[in-house]
Write an enzyme that holds these catalytic residues in place. Structure first.
Site, PDB file in Angstrom:
ATOM      1  N   THR A 132       0.875  -1.176   0.000  1.00 34.08           N
ATOM      2  CA  THR A 132       0.000   0.000   0.000  1.00 34.08           C
ATOM      3  C   THR A 132       0.905   1.215   0.000  1.00 34.08           C
ATOM      4  O   THR A 132       1.580   1.489   0.994  1.00 34.08           O
ATOM      5  CB  THR A 132      -0.911   0.012   1.239  1.00 34.08           C
ATOM      6  OG1 THR A 132      -1.644  -1.215   1.282  1.00 34.08           O
ATOM      7  CG2 THR A 132      -1.890   1.183   1.163  1.00 34.08           C
ATOM      8  N   LYS A 149      -7.582   1.545  -2.998  1.00 36.74           N
ATOM      9  CA  LYS A 149      -7.225   1.131  -1.629  1.00 36.74           C
ATOM     10  C   LYS A 149      -7.435   2.294  -0.648  1.00 36.74           C
ATOM     11  O   LYS A 149      -7.867   2.106   0.489  1.00 36.74           O
ATOM     12  CB  LYS A 149      -5.763   0.663  -1.607  1.00 36.74           C
ATOM     13  CG  LYS A 149      -5.209   0.345  -0.241  1.00 36.74           C
ATOM     14  CD  LYS A 149      -5.710  -0.964   0.350  1.00 36.74           C
ATOM     15  CE  LYS A 149      -5.179  -1.170   1.766  1.00 36.74           C
ATOM     16  NZ  LYS A 149      -5.521  -2.440   2.342  1.00 36.74           N
ATOM     17  N   LYS A 196      -0.105   5.432   8.067  1.00 34.56           N
ATOM     18  CA  LYS A 196       0.665   5.552   6.809  1.00 34.56           C
ATOM     19  C   LYS A 196      -0.321   5.628   5.634  1.00 34.56           C
ATOM     20  O   LYS A 196      -0.210   6.481   4.754  1.00 34.56           O
ATOM     21  CB  LYS A 196       1.580   4.328   6.675  1.00 34.56           C
ATOM     22  CG  LYS A 196       2.422   4.281   5.438  1.00 34.56           C
ATOM     23  CD  LYS A 196       2.162   3.151   4.466  1.00 34.56           C
ATOM     24  CE  LYS A 196       1.780   1.797   4.914  1.00 34.56           C
ATOM     25  NZ  LYS A 196       1.395   0.889   3.827  1.00 34.56           N
TER      26      LYS A 196
HETATM   27  P1  NAP Z   1       5.458  -6.463   7.551  1.00 33.78           P
HETATM   28  O1  NAP Z   1       5.022  -7.711   8.215  1.00 33.78           O
HETATM   29  O2  NAP Z   1       6.065  -5.389   8.374  1.00 33.78           O
HETATM   30  O3  NAP Z   1       6.480  -6.893   6.394  1.00 33.78           O
HETATM   31  C1  NAP Z   1       7.159  -5.944   5.619  1.00 33.78           C
HETATM   32  C2  NAP Z   1       8.108  -6.675   4.692  1.00 33.78           C
HETATM   33  O4  NAP Z   1       8.794  -5.716   3.886  1.00 33.78           O
HETATM   34  C3  NAP Z   1       9.189  -7.476   5.411  1.00 33.78           C
HETATM   35  O5  NAP Z   1       9.489  -8.588   4.627  1.00 33.78           O
HETATM   36  C4  NAP Z   1      10.364  -6.498   5.436  1.00 33.78           C
HETATM   37  O6  NAP Z   1      11.609  -7.143   5.522  1.00 33.78           O
HETATM   38  C5  NAP Z   1      10.199  -5.845   4.085  1.00 33.78           C
HETATM   39  N1  NAP Z   1      10.786  -4.510   4.027  1.00 33.78           N
HETATM   40  C6  NAP Z   1      10.348  -3.404   4.683  1.00 33.78           C
HETATM   41  N2  NAP Z   1      11.119  -2.356   4.373  1.00 33.78           N
HETATM   42  C7  NAP Z   1      12.053  -2.807   3.502  1.00 33.78           C
HETATM   43  C8  NAP Z   1      13.135  -2.184   2.820  1.00 33.78           C
HETATM   44  N3  NAP Z   1      13.386  -0.883   2.971  1.00 33.78           N
HETATM   45  N4  NAP Z   1      13.891  -2.941   2.016  1.00 33.78           N
HETATM   46  C9  NAP Z   1      13.619  -4.254   1.867  1.00 33.78           C
HETATM   47  N5  NAP Z   1      12.609  -4.902   2.482  1.00 33.78           N
HETATM   48  C10 NAP Z   1      11.852  -4.185   3.284  1.00 33.78           C
HETATM   49  O7  NAP Z   1       4.263  -5.782   6.729  1.00 33.78           O
HETATM   50  P2  NAP Z   1       2.923  -6.449   6.160  1.00 33.78           P
HETATM   51  O8  NAP Z   1       1.901  -6.480   7.240  1.00 33.78           O
HETATM   52  O9  NAP Z   1       3.260  -7.711   5.419  1.00 33.78           O
HETATM   53  O10 NAP Z   1       2.452  -5.309   5.140  1.00 33.78           O
HETATM   54  C11 NAP Z   1       3.075  -5.151   3.874  1.00 33.78           C
HETATM   55  C12 NAP Z   1       2.277  -4.138   3.050  1.00 33.78           C
HETATM   56  O11 NAP Z   1       0.943  -4.620   2.894  1.00 33.78           O
HETATM   57  C13 NAP Z   1       2.166  -2.752   3.695  1.00 33.78           C
HETATM   58  O12 NAP Z   1       2.196  -1.762   2.692  1.00 33.78           O
HETATM   59  C14 NAP Z   1       0.794  -2.794   4.368  1.00 33.78           C
HETATM   60  O13 NAP Z   1       0.237  -1.499   4.494  1.00 33.78           O
HETATM   61  C15 NAP Z   1       0.024  -3.649   3.387  1.00 33.78           C
HETATM   62  N6  NAP Z   1      -1.138  -4.367   3.967  1.00 33.78           N
HETATM   63  C16 NAP Z   1      -1.002  -5.020   5.152  1.00 33.78           C
HETATM   64  C17 NAP Z   1      -2.114  -5.681   5.698  1.00 33.78           C
HETATM   65  C18 NAP Z   1      -2.013  -6.401   7.038  1.00 33.78           C
HETATM   66  O14 NAP Z   1      -3.069  -6.766   7.573  1.00 33.78           O
HETATM   67  N7  NAP Z   1      -0.827  -6.647   7.571  1.00 33.78           N
HETATM   68  C19 NAP Z   1      -3.336  -5.667   5.018  1.00 33.78           C
HETATM   69  C20 NAP Z   1      -3.421  -5.018   3.796  1.00 33.78           C
HETATM   70  C21 NAP Z   1      -2.315  -4.359   3.281  1.00 33.78           C
HETATM   71  P3  NAP Z   1      12.212  -7.643   6.952  1.00 33.78           P
HETATM   72  O15 NAP Z   1      11.659  -9.024   7.170  1.00 33.78           O
HETATM   73  O16 NAP Z   1      13.677  -7.638   6.754  1.00 33.78           O
HETATM   74  O17 NAP Z   1      11.757  -6.646   7.982  1.00 33.78           O
END
Ligand code: NAP
Length: 288
Positions: free
Chosen positions: A97, A172, A240
């Site tokens: 997102t 979104k 965010k």
């Molecule tokens: P998360 O668990 O925090 O995972 C983030 C991932 O991105 C991890 O693999 C992290 O690597 C990687 N990452 C972050 N910054 C990075 C960088 N600068 N360089 C390389 N890798 C990086 O987040 P998530 O919950 O999966 O969410 C991911 C996206 O989906 C976000 O944009 C969020 O808004 C969206 N989303 C989330 C949900 C939800 O319910 N969680 C629902 C809908 C949409 P590391 O493992 O090394 O930290």
């Protein structure tokens, strides 16, 4: 069979990439923290790469799901980024997102290199990712979306092309505007009913069948009443998303008075240390 790369194995990316592997695609993953990529490769009997570029080499489609705009730039651009490895004709699909501006910018980068870009944020949360039941909102070229859609069925129950690059992100944003107002309304109703001494289970059993019903009401009312906020999408992520929504809305002079108020409530929750609480924690401000 298409070769796939998946960048970012977080709460969402890990199971999404897993569904692609289980569907029979050859998947190479990259994760900033390599241990997670190794664990994924072991669990799903596929491979991992040490850089986004390496993962993208040889792939027909590269999916990414990282945190915010800056994170997408870091994995997409530069010498070790996705574009450096992706072949001409290849497709980069971003499930993060992020802002619509970034989507338009990456689309320009892709087109200049004879490649394709689709912005494809998801809704459905952790449970949707784990169950392969996400909804995907896409922006990009129709002919690429048509090729992509059957691949995304590995982790999505529904996907829709909303228009050109950036329009998936705008869809979104509309989704998040709905959620912000809805969860605040639900919080106020539950707090009101509790203070008035109603049996909230009976209340929800009754009103969820009518015009007030919602996914949030059915799935979150019990935990909200109990003051439990560890069920998915975090307040930090929501703020965010709302920040990029407000800056997009300014361009069209679209007024978002309720959403702005709710964003202020989420800010208070962060100040109270609730950054990782889920979005239903709005009710916590009313319980005091
Ligand atoms: P998360 O668990 O925090 O995972 C983030 C991932 O991105 C991890 O693999 C992290 O690597 C990687 N990452 C972050 N910054 C990075 C960088 N600068 N360089 C390389 N890798 C990086 O987040 P998530 O919950 O999966 O969410 C991911 C996206 O989906 C976000 O944009 C969020 O808004 C969206 N989303 C989330 C949900 C939800 O319910 N969680 C629902 C809908 C949409 P590391 O493992 O090394 O930290």
């Amino acid at each position: 069979m298409k070769k796939i790369a998946f960048i970012g194995l977080g709460v969402m990316g890990y199971p999404m990439a897993g569904h692609l592997a289980k569907a029979g695609y050859q998947v190479t993953v990259y994760n900033r923290t390599t241990a997670k990529a190794m664990q994924w490769a072991h669990e799903f009997e596929n491979s991992f790469a040490k850089t986004p570029k390496q993962a993208a080499e040889d792939a027909d489609i590269v999916f990414a799901c990282v945190g915010n705009d800056d994170d997408v730039r870091q994995v997409a651009l530069g010498e070790e980024g996705i574009f450096a490895g992706l072949k001409a004709g290849g497709v980069f699909v971003d499930h993060t997102t992020a802002s619509a501006e970034l989507a338009r910018e990456l689309n320009q980068v892709a087109l200049a290199q004879g490649k394709h870009f689709i912005d494809a944020p998801v809704s459905g949360g952790q449970a949707g990712a784990e169950n392969g039941q996400l909804t995907v909102m896409c922006g990009g070229e129709q002919k690429i979306f048509v090729q992509l859609q059957p691949v995304m069925t590995a982790f999505a129950k529904f996907s829709q092309l909303m228009g050109p690059a950036g329009n998936g992100q705008i869809a979104k944003m509309a989704n998040q505007i709905c959620i912000a107002g809805l969860v605040q309304g639900l919080s106020e109703a539950l707090n009101f009913a509790q203070r008035a001494g109603l049996d909230t289970d009976k209340l929800i059993e009754t009103i969820s069948k009518g015009a007030a019903g919602s996914w949030q009401m059915e799935n979150r009312h019990k935990t909200m009443c109990a003051g439990e906020y560890d069920f998915g999408f975090a307040v930090d992520w929501m703020r965010k998303d709302l920040a990029i929504t407000f800056s997009e809305a300014k361009k069209y002079d679209a007024k978002l008075p309720v959403t702005e108020m709710v964003d202020g409530f989420y800010e208070q929750i962060q100040e109270n240390g609730g950054n990782r609480f889920d979005t239903s924690s709005l009710i916590s401000l009313l319980k005091k």
